[in-house]
Scaffold this motif. Sequence first.
Motif, PDB file in Angstrom:
ATOM      1  N   PHE A 410      22.762  44.159  50.562  1.00  0.00           N
ATOM      2  CA  PHE A 410      23.935  43.419  51.035  1.00  0.00           C
ATOM      3  C   PHE A 410      24.217  42.131  50.274  1.00  0.00           C
ATOM      4  O   PHE A 410      25.322  41.606  50.359  1.00  0.00           O
ATOM      5  CB  PHE A 410      23.783  43.097  52.527  1.00  0.00           C
ATOM      6  CG  PHE A 410      24.217  44.220  53.431  1.00  0.00           C
ATOM      7  CD1 PHE A 410      25.525  44.306  53.875  1.00  0.00           C
ATOM      8  CD2 PHE A 410      23.320  45.196  53.830  1.00  0.00           C
ATOM      9  CE1 PHE A 410      25.933  45.338  54.705  1.00  0.00           C
ATOM     10  CE2 PHE A 410      23.708  46.236  54.663  1.00  0.00           C
ATOM     11  CZ  PHE A 410      25.024  46.312  55.098  1.00  0.00           C
ATOM     12  N   GLU A 413      23.592  36.259  52.406  1.00  0.00           N
ATOM     13  CA  GLU A 413      24.200  35.989  53.713  1.00  0.00           C
ATOM     14  C   GLU A 413      25.137  34.792  53.607  1.00  0.00           C
ATOM     15  O   GLU A 413      24.796  33.765  53.023  1.00  0.00           O
ATOM     16  CB  GLU A 413      23.123  35.722  54.771  1.00  0.00           C
ATOM     17  CG  GLU A 413      23.680  35.583  56.173  1.00  0.00           C
ATOM     18  CD  GLU A 413      22.599  35.491  57.236  1.00  0.00           C
ATOM     19  OE1 GLU A 413      22.963  35.462  58.439  1.00  0.00           O
ATOM     20  OE2 GLU A 413      21.396  35.448  56.884  1.00  0.00           O
ATOM     21  N   TYR A 417      27.920  38.891  53.102  1.00  0.00           N
ATOM     22  CA  TYR A 417      27.794  39.504  54.420  1.00  0.00           C
ATOM     23  C   TYR A 417      27.424  38.461  55.456  1.00  0.00           C
ATOM     24  O   TYR A 417      27.032  37.331  55.134  1.00  0.00           O
ATOM     25  CB  TYR A 417      26.731  40.609  54.408  1.00  0.00           C
ATOM     26  CG  TYR A 417      25.298  40.115  54.462  1.00  0.00           C
ATOM     27  CD1 TYR A 417      24.610  40.024  55.675  1.00  0.00           C
ATOM     28  CD2 TYR A 417      24.628  39.728  53.306  1.00  0.00           C
ATOM     29  CE1 TYR A 417      23.299  39.568  55.730  1.00  0.00           C
ATOM     30  CE2 TYR A 417      23.324  39.272  53.344  1.00  0.00           C
ATOM     31  CZ  TYR A 417      22.657  39.195  54.566  1.00  0.00           C
ATOM     32  OH  TYR A 417      21.368  38.728  54.607  1.00  0.00           O
ATOM     33  N   VAL A 420      25.941  40.308  62.527  1.00  0.00           N
ATOM     34  CA  VAL A 420      26.696  40.466  63.766  1.00  0.00           C
ATOM     35  C   VAL A 420      25.851  41.302  64.721  1.00  0.00           C
ATOM     36  O   VAL A 420      25.601  42.487  64.458  1.00  0.00           O
ATOM     37  CB  VAL A 420      28.059  41.152  63.515  1.00  0.00           C
ATOM     38  CG1 VAL A 420      28.809  41.318  64.840  1.00  0.00           C
ATOM     39  CG2 VAL A 420      28.893  40.356  62.526  1.00  0.00           C
ATOM     40  N   SER A 423      23.065  43.033  63.041  1.00  0.00           N
ATOM     41  CA  SER A 423      23.391  44.023  62.021  1.00  0.00           C
ATOM     42  C   SER A 423      24.192  43.374  60.900  1.00  0.00           C
ATOM     43  O   SER A 423      25.131  42.615  61.168  1.00  0.00           O
ATOM     44  CB  SER A 423      24.201  45.168  62.635  1.00  0.00           C
ATOM     45  OG  SER A 423      24.564  46.116  61.642  1.00  0.00           O
ATOM     46  N   GLN A 425      27.000  42.794  58.200  1.00  0.00           N
ATOM     47  CA  GLN A 425      28.378  43.245  58.053  1.00  0.00           C
ATOM     48  C   GLN A 425      28.996  42.579  56.820  1.00  0.00           C
ATOM     49  O   GLN A 425      28.949  41.358  56.682  1.00  0.00           O
ATOM     50  CB  GLN A 425      29.206  42.867  59.294  1.00  0.00           C
ATOM     51  CG  GLN A 425      28.698  43.461  60.578  1.00  0.00           C
ATOM     52  CD  GLN A 425      28.873  44.965  60.629  1.00  0.00           C
ATOM     53  OE1 GLN A 425      29.892  45.489  60.204  1.00  0.00           O
ATOM     54  NE2 GLN A 425      27.874  45.667  61.169  1.00  0.00           N
ATOM     55  N   THR A 431      35.232  43.644  51.475  1.00  0.00           N
ATOM     56  CA  THR A 431      35.949  44.828  51.952  1.00  0.00           C
ATOM     57  C   THR A 431      37.442  44.780  51.661  1.00  0.00           C
ATOM     58  O   THR A 431      38.113  45.820  51.627  1.00  0.00           O
ATOM     59  CB  THR A 431      35.742  45.008  53.462  1.00  0.00           C
ATOM     60  OG1 THR A 431      36.191  43.824  54.140  1.00  0.00           O
ATOM     61  CG2 THR A 431      34.263  45.227  53.773  1.00  0.00           C
ATOM     62  N   GLU A 460      22.845  50.400  57.046  1.00  0.00           N
ATOM     63  CA  GLU A 460      24.177  49.996  57.519  1.00  0.00           C
ATOM     64  C   GLU A 460      25.210  49.903  56.404  1.00  0.00           C
ATOM     65  O   GLU A 460      26.409  49.862  56.662  1.00  0.00           O
ATOM     66  CB  GLU A 460      24.102  48.637  58.232  1.00  0.00           C
ATOM     67  CG  GLU A 460      23.432  48.665  59.581  1.00  0.00           C
ATOM     68  CD  GLU A 460      21.932  48.494  59.506  1.00  0.00           C
ATOM     69  OE1 GLU A 460      21.302  48.289  60.546  1.00  0.00           O
ATOM     70  OE2 GLU A 460      21.373  48.560  58.387  1.00  0.00           O
ATOM     71  N   GLN A 464      30.027  51.026  55.560  1.00  0.00           N
ATOM     72  CA  GLN A 464      30.812  49.856  55.185  1.00  0.00           C
ATOM     73  C   GLN A 464      31.353  49.995  53.764  1.00  0.00           C
ATOM     74  O   GLN A 464      32.456  49.539  53.459  1.00  0.00           O
ATOM     75  CB  GLN A 464      29.976  48.589  55.346  1.00  0.00           C
ATOM     76  CG  GLN A 464      29.603  48.317  56.794  1.00  0.00           C
ATOM     77  CD  GLN A 464      28.832  47.029  56.963  1.00  0.00           C
ATOM     78  OE1 GLN A 464      29.257  45.965  56.518  1.00  0.00           O
ATOM     79  NE2 GLN A 464      27.676  47.124  57.610  1.00  0.00           N
ATOM     80  N   ALA A 467      34.399  52.537  54.015  1.00  0.00           N
ATOM     81  CA  ALA A 467      35.095  52.091  55.217  1.00  0.00           C
ATOM     82  C   ALA A 467      36.483  52.701  55.376  1.00  0.00           C
ATOM     83  O   ALA A 467      37.023  52.725  56.478  1.00  0.00           O
ATOM     84  CB  ALA A 467      35.209  50.563  55.204  1.00  0.00           C
TER      85      ALA A 467
END
Length: 559
Positions: A410, A413, A417, A420, A423, A425, A431, A460, A464, A467
């Motif tokens: 990911f 942070e 991402y 949430v 998890s 996101q 995106t 996860e 995504q 998506a």
Amino acid sequence: MKGKLRKASAFTLSFALLASVFSGCSSNTAQPTSSTQKSDDASISTVPLPIVSKPITLRMFVAMDAKVAATMKNYNEIAVFKELEKRTGIHIDFIHPASMDAAAVKEQFNLMIASGDIPDLIYYNWIGDYNGGPNKAIKDGVIMPLNELVDKYSPNLKKFMNSDPRANKQMRTDDGTIYVYPEAQSPDQFAKVNPNPNPAFQTFGWQIRQDWLEKLSLKSPETIEDWYEVLKAFKTKNPSGSGKNDEIPLAPKGAGDLQNWVRAWGINYGFYHDSGTVKFGPYTPEYKEALTTLAKWYKEGLIDPDFALTDGKQFDAKVMGNRAGSWTGSTSGTFGRFVQLMKAKDPTVKLLGTVPPYVKGTKSYNFNVDEIKIASGGGVAISAKSKYAKEAAMWLDYGYSPEGSLLNTFGIEGQSYKMVNGSPQLLPEITNNPKGLSIDEALSQYSRGSGGLAFVMTPEIWHQRMALPEQQQIIGLWKAGSYDRTMPPGVTPTVEESTKIASILSTVNTYRDEQFLKFVMGQTPLSEFDNYMKSLKGMGIEDAIKIQQAAYDRYIARK
């Protein structure tokens, strides 16, 4: 990774220049801070951070990913590697071949090995592209066996291997040797965040202009017979509305994309198995049927006449120029990218996928691996000459820890991402990138979550990255094909077998690829097919099939 033919690169780098590049890099490498081969070093249960007390540099050979190349010139620019350096104290000096073309990468790899200046880490397909396979690479002193390093300094990879017998089986050669740290992803883990079985492993397939189908009142094609009717309609009924009748019904990006169509006859363009019997697709009666159909389509103008010379930019221009009706490609880099770009240009455009095509009266087949993904023989190996094998093992192993997996998948942070409800996101900057980058291109600025190198993916990420509703739909369509004939990853001939089969296939594959084009384009009539088969036999293809059969049988017998 899939039976595709790639055009040889026009780029040629002299031995002297390449050697100077690698030797020049070595001057920046710090001196060893500890011995890496001491047998009395204690095993570790967790990777300590930082890994080293004084900063060191490791060099890594890896071909550039096109998704990274869209915005960057070197992996050192990716945020994940800057963060990894902060956490571990280890800097990675990435060495990228000047071309991403597979032939050019292999050429530069061979020149690198010949120079004797081998970097600490090498990302390569050791089964498919190294003459003699991984055990030969170890015997040649290019890379080292990793069993002891994994046992002592890679607790996270050990845990992953022990968690799934498929991973443990696929990551070894027949004699049990571990030779790479793989890119890994487990269907069982992905199933925990996705109700669909094994969602992550069908990322390639057939794509079509759904709006053209609807305009012409046509159903999505399934059989080869359906496809013929659709392609004829695309050619003659001007579904683009241009008034020029300049549509390209089937627009392959190079010969490799067109070669995928032989799967409709239940064969692969390379090796596959039929109920445990190994076969070579271009050495079967079904191959003649496939060539006959493709030659007919080509003669009738249903296939782009310039397909063999079409590169990525030309392919993009044909699709984005509202001329291409169908093609093959990946879920994200091709399909998702076109969905986003074409909708932004014209909201009425609809793209969708189809089930893998098949001949009427038979069934649909997939020939992509539908198990643990370990890049089918590819991954990061440690050089036999590295002074930092222990440190390299720990640096690589961090990618299989929960923290390292999250970072590699990911990114950072707050930048790529956010968490949430526990998890990860992806942020809107990824995106729905303001610069128009696809999700994978935007994500590639921060992580390797779009694929590549050595880590286990955080599950996860999958939905995504996929998506878009259209992407969700095509995954189900592509997975409609049976995996009964897919060769499992990790099938490994012995050193002697690998040397022999590589010698045979270097001749066979060149001849196969040349004749594929000639048969399809009508330069060689199909009446010559029997002579083609005799030529393959004379080149030793039956010996190669026997070798692959023996390797397959040993793989199945592994425990």
